[in-house]
Write a protein that holds these residues in place. Structure first.
Motif, mmCIF file in Angstrom:
data_model
loop_
_atom_site.group_PDB
_atom_site.id
_atom_site.type_symbol
_atom_site.label_atom_id
_atom_site.label_comp_id
_atom_site.label_asym_id
_atom_site.label_seq_id
_atom_site.Cartn_x
_atom_site.Cartn_y
_atom_site.Cartn_z
ATOM 1 N N THR A 48 -14.674 25.610 8.811
ATOM 2 C CA THR A 48 -13.353 25.341 8.261
ATOM 3 C C THR A 48 -13.489 24.985 6.786
ATOM 4 O O THR A 48 -14.582 24.666 6.300
ATOM 5 C CB THR A 48 -12.680 24.177 8.992
ATOM 6 N N ASP A 95 -5.431 26.922 7.334
ATOM 7 C CA ASP A 95 -5.204 26.180 6.093
ATOM 8 C C ASP A 95 -4.447 27.081 5.119
ATOM 9 O O ASP A 95 -4.514 28.311 5.207
ATOM 10 C CB ASP A 95 -6.532 25.747 5.466
ATOM 11 N N LYS A 104 -10.845 29.617 11.702
ATOM 12 C CA LYS A 104 -9.693 28.988 11.068
ATOM 13 C C LYS A 104 -9.515 29.576 9.673
ATOM 14 O O LYS A 104 -10.165 29.153 8.719
ATOM 15 C CB LYS A 104 -9.880 27.466 10.983
#
Length: 350
Positions: free
Chosen positions: A327, A101, A72
């Motif tokens: 993450t 993100d 991610k």
């Protein structure tokens, strides 16, 4: 070299009590930050207007690749990207589906307000006058908030240009994480920061110690890596000595990026970091590299294929060494509240 002034300034080494010990359940993991930015000629003078935002297909393909690999990315994103509706729409989908993100990335020469001269010295945001750095950070943060419905909490200065006021300004604006420090690199000859001697692992920064600094990962490799930092610094004054040491595979400085770093060297650097107890590895590259012709690292289709082959090799090596992807949220959750750190220190002293 640095003097030791534990004041939360990103240009000064942290005090021992500011070094962060991650929660044991975090294990050993890696994060991927992508400097998500406009395309421009890296060899030309900086310009407010000589840039494009066209590498959308490459960015989309890159995101699909990393999502399939279980990674991610954190796309630290600069102002020209946010002015492109197609970019914002595409990245908003990734944020919504939880596959990426968004953070902030400041290129001052293309980030309002446009009040400073455009030159190499002013390309390092942290060395602009404090009020100018603040105004540019504020404009970028607000633009991201408008585009994605949430304010960014992660930041990287363009050109790694953190300065003496950066940590305090980020604290004031509610950022939780900075990743501008490129340990073992010195940009002072180009009007930029000197990060030589800074830690490789995370530490608390800012006057209130509310900001987490996660430096980019760089390792010394080779037979002399145990004395790498002092020897590499000494070789700096000897001109060709660094290159000679690297050719002999005695000592090399290896940043963990696919840009200009062979996969074999990156794997050796990962091993060297793990050997010294590193718990979190910070990988990075620039988004225009995802499409041929925009950076020196991927100039054609063959080099783009080599870029993805690099990731195949490095991700496989990380997996074999038990280093899993993390993450941003997982990393932040592994950072104990600083009050607990202080309490532990007090208990140990008692």
């Amino acid at each position: 070299m640095h003097s030791h002034i534990p004041d939360g300034n990103l240009l000064h080494p942290p005090a021992a009590e500011d070094i962060i010990e991650l929660d044991r359940t975090f294990g050993t993991r890696f994060l991927l930050f992508v400097d998500t930015e406009e395309e421009f000629d890296w060899d030309a003078p900086f310009s407010r207007t000589a840039h494009t935002v066209t590498a959308l297909k490459g960015l989309e393909q890159g995101q699909a690749y990393f999502a399939a690999a279980g990674v991610k990315p954190i796309y630290v994103t600069d102002y020209p990207m946010l002015d492109n509706e197609a970019v914002v729409a595409m990245m908003s989908e990734w944020v919504s589906d939880g596959s990426a993100d968004i953070g902030a990335h400041l290129h001052p020469w293309v980030n309002p307000p446009f009040v400073e001269d455009v030159n190499r010295a002013n390309s390092y945001a942290g060395f602009l006058p404090e009020d100018v750095e603040r105004a540019k950070l504020q404009a970028l943060r607000d633009r991201i908030h408008i585009a994605f419905g949430q304010a960014p909490i992660a930041y990287r200065a363009g050109r790694y240009g953190a300065g003496p006021n950066t940590a305090r300004l980020l604290e004031e604006m509610g950022f939780r994480l900075d990743t501008s420090v490129r340990s073992r690199f010195d940009y002072s000859a180009d009007h930029g920061p000197d990060f030589y001697g800074m830690p490789l692992g995370p530490f608390w920064a800012g006057p209130e110690r509310n900001l987490i600094e996660l430096p980019l990962s760089t390792a010394f490799t080779g037979l002399l890596r145990g004395s790498g930092q002092s020897l590499y610094w000494a070789a700096h004054a000897m001109g060709p000595m660094r290159a000679a040491l690297a050719r002999a595979r005695l000592l090399s400085r290896v940043p963990l990026t696919p840009e200009g770093v062979p996969a074999r060297d990156a794997c050796e650097a990962i091993d060297a970091l793990l050997e010294t107890g590193t718990r979190v590895i910070n990988l990075s590259f620039h988004s225009p590299t995802l499409e041929p012709g925009h950076t020196p690292y991927v100039r054609d289709a063959a080099e783009l294929s080599a870029f993805y082959q690099w990731w195949e090799i490095v991700l496989e090596h990380l997996d074999q060494r038990g280093v899993r992807p993390a993450t941003l949220a997982r990393f932040l959750a592994a950072v104990p509240p600083r009050a607990q750190i202080g309490d532990q220190a007090a208990c140990q002293a008692a």
